[in-house]
Design a protein around this motif. Sequence first.
Motif, PDB file in Angstrom:
ATOM      1  N   THR A  11       0.837  -1.206   0.000  1.00  0.00           N
ATOM      2  CA  THR A  11       0.000   0.000   0.000  1.00  0.00           C
ATOM      3  C   THR A  11       0.864   1.246   0.000  1.00  0.00           C
ATOM      4  O   THR A  11       1.982   1.250   0.508  1.00  0.00           O
ATOM      5  CB  THR A  11      -0.948   0.024   1.220  1.00  0.00           C
ATOM      6  OG1 THR A  11      -0.161  -0.058   2.398  1.00  0.00           O
ATOM      7  CG2 THR A  11      -1.954  -1.091   1.161  1.00  0.00           C
ATOM      8  N   GLY A  12       0.324   2.313  -0.568  1.00  0.00           N
ATOM      9  CA  GLY A  12       1.097   3.539  -0.698  1.00  0.00           C
ATOM     10  C   GLY A  12       0.843   4.563   0.387  1.00  0.00           C
ATOM     11  O   GLY A  12       1.560   5.552   0.487  1.00  0.00           O
ATOM     12  N   GLU A  49       7.012  -0.504  12.708  1.00  0.00           N
ATOM     13  CA  GLU A  49       8.028  -0.712  11.684  1.00  0.00           C
ATOM     14  C   GLU A  49       7.397  -0.861  10.306  1.00  0.00           C
ATOM     15  O   GLU A  49       7.933  -0.374   9.308  1.00  0.00           O
ATOM     16  CB  GLU A  49       8.874  -1.945  12.014  1.00  0.00           C
ATOM     17  CG  GLU A  49       9.809  -1.766  13.195  1.00  0.00           C
ATOM     18  CD  GLU A  49       9.140  -1.917  14.557  1.00  0.00           C
ATOM     19  OE1 GLU A  49       7.916  -2.191  14.611  1.00  0.00           O
ATOM     20  OE2 GLU A  49       9.838  -1.771  15.564  1.00  0.00           O
ATOM     21  N   ILE A  50       6.241  -1.511  10.238  1.00  0.00           N
ATOM     22  CA  ILE A  50       5.535  -1.654   8.966  1.00  0.00           C
ATOM     23  C   ILE A  50       5.085  -0.290   8.459  1.00  0.00           C
ATOM     24  O   ILE A  50       5.190   0.006   7.260  1.00  0.00           O
ATOM     25  CB  ILE A  50       4.347  -2.631   9.113  1.00  0.00           C
ATOM     26  CG1 ILE A  50       4.870  -4.045   9.358  1.00  0.00           C
ATOM     27  CG2 ILE A  50       3.441  -2.596   7.889  1.00  0.00           C
ATOM     28  CD1 ILE A  50       3.807  -5.057   9.734  1.00  0.00           C
ATOM     29  N   GLU A  51       4.610   0.556   9.361  1.00  0.00           N
ATOM     30  CA  GLU A  51       4.222   1.912   8.965  1.00  0.00           C
ATOM     31  C   GLU A  51       5.414   2.675   8.385  1.00  0.00           C
ATOM     32  O   GLU A  51       5.275   3.388   7.391  1.00  0.00           O
ATOM     33  CB  GLU A  51       3.655   2.671  10.160  1.00  0.00           C
ATOM     34  CG  GLU A  51       2.259   2.250  10.544  1.00  0.00           C
ATOM     35  CD  GLU A  51       1.737   3.007  11.751  1.00  0.00           C
ATOM     36  OE1 GLU A  51       2.549   3.496  12.568  1.00  0.00           O
ATOM     37  OE2 GLU A  51       0.510   3.109  11.878  1.00  0.00           O
ATOM     38  N   VAL A  55       5.672   4.286   4.619  1.00  0.00           N
ATOM     39  CA  VAL A  55       5.910   5.715   4.395  1.00  0.00           C
ATOM     40  C   VAL A  55       7.218   5.964   3.643  1.00  0.00           C
ATOM     41  O   VAL A  55       7.261   6.729   2.685  1.00  0.00           O
ATOM     42  CB  VAL A  55       5.909   6.477   5.747  1.00  0.00           C
ATOM     43  CG1 VAL A  55       6.379   7.913   5.570  1.00  0.00           C
ATOM     44  CG2 VAL A  55       4.531   6.444   6.367  1.00  0.00           C
ATOM     45  N   THR A  56       8.299   5.297   4.069  1.00  0.00           N
ATOM     46  CA  THR A  56       9.611   5.588   3.488  1.00  0.00           C
ATOM     47  C   THR A  56      10.005   4.655   2.355  1.00  0.00           C
ATOM     48  O   THR A  56      10.789   5.029   1.487  1.00  0.00           O
ATOM     49  CB  THR A  56      10.716   5.496   4.559  1.00  0.00           C
ATOM     50  OG1 THR A  56      10.799   4.152   5.033  1.00  0.00           O
ATOM     51  CG2 THR A  56      10.451   6.448   5.704  1.00  0.00           C
ATOM     52  N   GLY A  57       9.512   3.433   2.382  1.00  0.00           N
ATOM     53  CA  GLY A  57       9.931   2.446   1.390  1.00  0.00           C
ATOM     54  C   GLY A  57      11.320   1.897   1.659  1.00  0.00           C
ATOM     55  O   GLY A  57      11.878   1.170   0.849  1.00  0.00           O
TER      56      GLY A  57
END
Length: 100
Positions: A11-12, A49-51, A55-57
């Motif tokens: 997801t973006g 960490e998933i967030e 956000v950063t990729g």
Amino acid sequence: MKEQVRFLLRTGSLEDAELAKERLEELVQESKQPETTRLWRTICRWWKEIEILIVTGATTGKVEVNSTSIKHIKRTARGNRNPNKYTSVIFLRNAARTTV
């Protein structure tokens, strides 16, 4: 289940990730399997960490590849004990790998 986790990680935005997480939770509750429950707990534990990933990729993939490459060179050193040569081989092989 696996496809939903992949969708969540691709997801973006955080809003889309939250929706995907809710859908994953529904699937976990429907399945009533210990493996899926354990997966859900792991995702909840690692949610911050998933967030950050969403956000950063940013991942540690490149670091892991370099580590594995160096370990492989070390395993195949065939008794070479010269540290300067060893370091040179690591640099040369990594340089060759990145230019291809």
